[in-house]
Design a protein around this motif. Structure first.
Motif, PDB file in Angstrom:
ATOM      1  N   ASN A   1       0.803  -1.221   0.000  1.00  0.00           N
ATOM      2  CA  ASN A   1       0.000   0.000   0.000  1.00  0.00           C
ATOM      3  C   ASN A   1       0.840   1.277   0.000  1.00  0.00           C
ATOM      4  OD1 ASN A   1      -2.825  -0.910  -0.021  1.00  0.00           O
ATOM      5  ND2 ASN A   1      -2.232  -1.968   1.859  1.00  0.00           N
TER       6      ASN A   1
ATOM      7  N   TYR B   1       1.493   8.895  -0.115  1.00  0.00           N
ATOM      8  CA  TYR B   1       0.795   8.507  -1.339  1.00  0.00           C
ATOM      9  C   TYR B   1      -0.700   8.382  -1.082  1.00  0.00           C
ATOM     10  CZ  TYR B   1      -0.766   5.674  -5.286  1.00  0.00           C
ATOM     11  OH  TYR B   1      -1.456   5.205  -6.375  1.00  0.00           O
ATOM     12  N   ARG B   2      -1.065   7.710   0.011  1.00  0.00           N
ATOM     13  CA  ARG B   2      -2.479   7.483   0.312  1.00  0.00           C
ATOM     14  C   ARG B   2      -3.211   8.775   0.681  1.00  0.00           C
ATOM     15  NH1 ARG B   2      -4.374   3.194  -2.142  1.00  0.00           N
ATOM     16  NH2 ARG B   2      -2.749   1.620  -2.159  1.00  0.00           N
TER      17      ARG B   2
ATOM     18  N   VAL C   1      -3.312   9.352  -4.484  1.00  0.00           N
ATOM     19  CA  VAL C   1      -4.090   8.187  -4.909  1.00  0.00           C
ATOM     20  C   VAL C   1      -4.703   8.433  -6.274  1.00  0.00           C
ATOM     21  CG1 VAL C   1      -4.602   7.307  -2.604  1.00  0.00           C
ATOM     22  CG2 VAL C   1      -6.077   9.055  -3.610  1.00  0.00           C
ATOM     23  N   LYS C   2      -4.771   7.369  -7.033  1.00  0.00           N
ATOM     24  CA  LYS C   2      -5.367   7.438  -8.370  1.00  0.00           C
ATOM     25  C   LYS C   2      -6.883   7.286  -8.266  1.00  0.00           C
ATOM     26  CE  LYS C   2      -1.312   5.594 -10.773  1.00  0.00           C
ATOM     27  NZ  LYS C   2      -0.433   5.579  -9.601  1.00  0.00           N
TER      28      LYS C   2
ATOM     29  N   GLU D   1      -8.967   4.460  -6.274  1.00  0.00           N
ATOM     30  CA  GLU D   1      -8.244   3.884  -5.150  1.00  0.00           C
ATOM     31  C   GLU D   1      -8.794   4.435  -3.841  1.00  0.00           C
ATOM     32  OE1 GLU D   1      -3.792   2.965  -6.960  1.00  0.00           O
ATOM     33  OE2 GLU D   1      -4.126   4.832  -5.844  1.00  0.00           O
TER      34      GLU D   1
END
Length: 605
Positions: A361, A366-367, A371-372, A375
């Protein structure tokens, strides 16, 4: 903001001149060892704090506690001035060509727990003054040319648990009390061993650590009774096992491990070609991230194992491969479920690579921000779990590792998430693996602007309290989803620094305005306030006022926060008044231009 950048400007212009005795003592050691131009190049007492030097570790008060210079091909002698380092706990100089005698002054190292001078060319007698090292646990003088008798004073060391004196020219009677040491090896000497004394010259537990030279010496020279014959047979067996891949255990003081023993047998040394294939020749398509320590590539080993390969830049640490491997092994000792586990490493004349398990993950950063579409974002319960897990990981580094490990760049990008979204702190200890001389900042500060504690900027000295500051900023990232520093807020005439922005909203009782909109109001406001309070306690200007990470863990678990918060509010009123006074003194003007891309001294991994 102005004060923060004023401190940075002063720090970047400041030239650090070290005049304390620690730098002098270590510089004397460097000179006495006849270090070449390629060895210990950053050990310059006129320029750099010794706590930033390669192969040196310090405590939070910037006292030198560990010096590790193994297998670096030194040809000189030992400096008596090392005896001035009264806070030193570990001195390791094994595997060199050091000559001369062991200085009597080493008996002044009252904090020493580990003295390893194995496999050198030391001569003379073992100083009786070593009997003054009442905290000493591990003493290895094996494979030297030491002569004379074993000092009676060694038998009075109350904490000694491992004594290795094999393969020297020692003679005379063995002090009987030495046989009470749980692990010892006295073989390969001319000692009165087993003839008039009912003892073998090596304890059972000490045999596994005996050196190749001592084993061969036993096989060739030890004759006598049945006990000695059995001993020889066992040593031959161990010798063969070692040639077939047996690796000697390294003994360190690490809380939570039985007898403090850590075997590095699981740390794999990868071949360059193996990692080249795994990462598709380090393809740009495999890049997971890039920061101040280098790029990270996703890879797949031949057996299907997914890995992350960090290809280090600024890796040219003095001492080369051996010094790098030693530091890697020290990092690998830190084992905790909230710390990124090191699988192995690879070294070539031009490359240094570290291999970790792939974190499915990716990172908290990033989260939160990258995120894309489609996601999932981090929900509030996961963010709480991340906050607690990262705190426990840092607590372990600071309070359960000896010597302790300071991260120096705690931020959301360096907190990874496994398949269960458990927080895993990565990149810890990497500042010790790289050549800090090659950084483009004159203060040699490593970190990311907005996360760096003010005292680290102004002095270049890091401690576990600088990590606490970075952790506090990371908590604010978790709550807000925002970056620690964002110049786009200038357009709204708001604070560029996330910390100042949150403080302002806290004073105005508008914290709900700062919570990450991606949460869609699915959070508990009381828990949000609690996390922000912990973050503000962690980011106090004075490092002494910040809590320890163990205290942070307890506060996150609901213990002791109210009392600390009340104390902080009184301190903050005074601090705010002082800040406003200084703000009037520093006028940066409206024409100042800042480049956000240049702000990161050690960017996201």
């Amino acid at each position: 903001m102005e004060l923060y950048f004023a401190v940075l400007a002063l720090a970047c212009l400041q030239s650090f001149v070290l005049s304390d005795f620690q730098g002098d003592a270590l510089a004397s050691l460097r000179d006495s060892l006849n270090a070449t131009n390629g060895q210990l190049m950053d050990w310059n007492p006129n320029q750099v704090n010794p706590c930033t030097w390669s192969n040196v570790m310090c405590d939070p008060n910037n006292n030198v506690v560990s010096v590790t210079l193994s297998s670096m091909n030194f040809s000189g002698s030992l400096s008596p001035k090392v005896g001035l380092l009264r806070t030193l706990t570990t001195l390791t100089l094994r595997g060199n060509g050091i000559t001369g005698e062991i200085p009597e002054e080493y008996g002044n190292l009252k904090s020493l727990t580990n003295l390893d001078l194995e496999n050198n060319r030391l001569t003379g007698q073992i100083p009786a003054s070593l009997g003054n090292l009442k905290k000493l646990q591990f003493l290895s003088l094996s494979e030297n040319n030491l002569s004379g008798s074993i000092p009676d004073s060694l038998s009075t060391l109350p904490n000694l648990i491992n004594l290795q004196l094999d393969s020297n020219n020692l003679g005379g009677q063995i002090p009987p009390a030495l046989f009470k040491v749980s692990k010892y090896n006295l073989t390969g000497n001319k000692l009165n061993c087993g003839i008039n004394l009912p003892h073998p010259c090596a304890s059972d537990s000490g045999n596994s650590g005996s050196s190749r030279k001592s084993k061969v010496g036993i096989i060739i020279g030890v004759v006598g009774g049945l006990v000695l014959l059995l001993l020889c047979g066992m040593l031959v067996f161990l010798y063969k096992g070692r040639r077939n891949g047996y690796r000697r255990e390294v003994f360190v003081d690490v809380a939570g491990e039985v007898d403090g023993r850590i075997a590095f047998g699981q740390l794999k040394r990868f071949a360059w070609r193996e990692l080249q294939i795994a990462t598709d020749n380090f393809s740009e398509k495999s890049v997971l991230g890039q920061g101040g320590f280098g790029k990270v590539y996703k890879g797949v080993l031949a057996d299907g194992t997914k890995i992350a390969v960090k290809r280090l830049t600024d890796f040219e640490s003095p001492g080369g491969d051996a010094a790098f491997q030693c530091e890697v092994e020290m990092i690998s000792v830190a084992v905790h479920k909230n710390l990124l586990r090191l699988i192995g490493f690879c070294t070539t004349p031009t490359e240094r690579l570290l291999v970790y398990p792939f974190m499915q993950n990716l990172s908290v950063a990033y989260r939160l921000r990258e995120v894309k579409p489609g996601e999932p974002v981090l929900d509030w319960s996961t963010r709480k779990k991340v906050a607690l897990g990262a705190a426990r990981g840092l607590e372990y580094l600071h309070e359960h590792c000896n010597p302790k490990i300071i991260h120096r760049d705690v931020k959301a990008a360096n907190v990874l998430l496994d398949e269960d979204f458990e927080a895993v702190v990565g990149d810890f200890g990497l500042a010790k693996l790289v050549d800090v001389r090659r950084t483009n900042v004159t203060t040699q500060v490593r970190g990311t602007m907005g996360h760096i504690a003010p005292e680290y900027l102004s002095t270049g000295k890091s401690s576990e309290r600088t990590d606490v500051f970075g952790y506090g900023i990371m908590l604010l990232e978790l709550v807000t989803g925002q970056r620690a520093i964002d110049f786009s807020r200038l357009e709204e005439e708001d604070d560029v620094l996330l910390l100042d922005h949150v403080k302002k909203l806290e004073r105005e009782k508008k914290l709900d305005a700062i919570v990450d909109r991606n949460l869609n109001k699915n959070y508990n406001m009381q828990e949000v306030e609690m996390m922000i309070k912990v973050a503000l306690l962690c980011t106090q200007a004075s490092p002494e006022e910040r809590p320890l990470m163990s205290e942070v863990v307890r506060m996150l678990e609901g213990e002791g926060l109210a009392e600390r918060w009340e104390e902080w509010q009184h301190i903050e009123v005074t601090r705010r008044q002082e800040y406003e006074r200084l703000q009037r003194r520093f006028d940066w003007g409206e024409d100042s231009v800042y480049n956000q891309d240049a702000i990161e001294l050690s960017g996201g991994r």
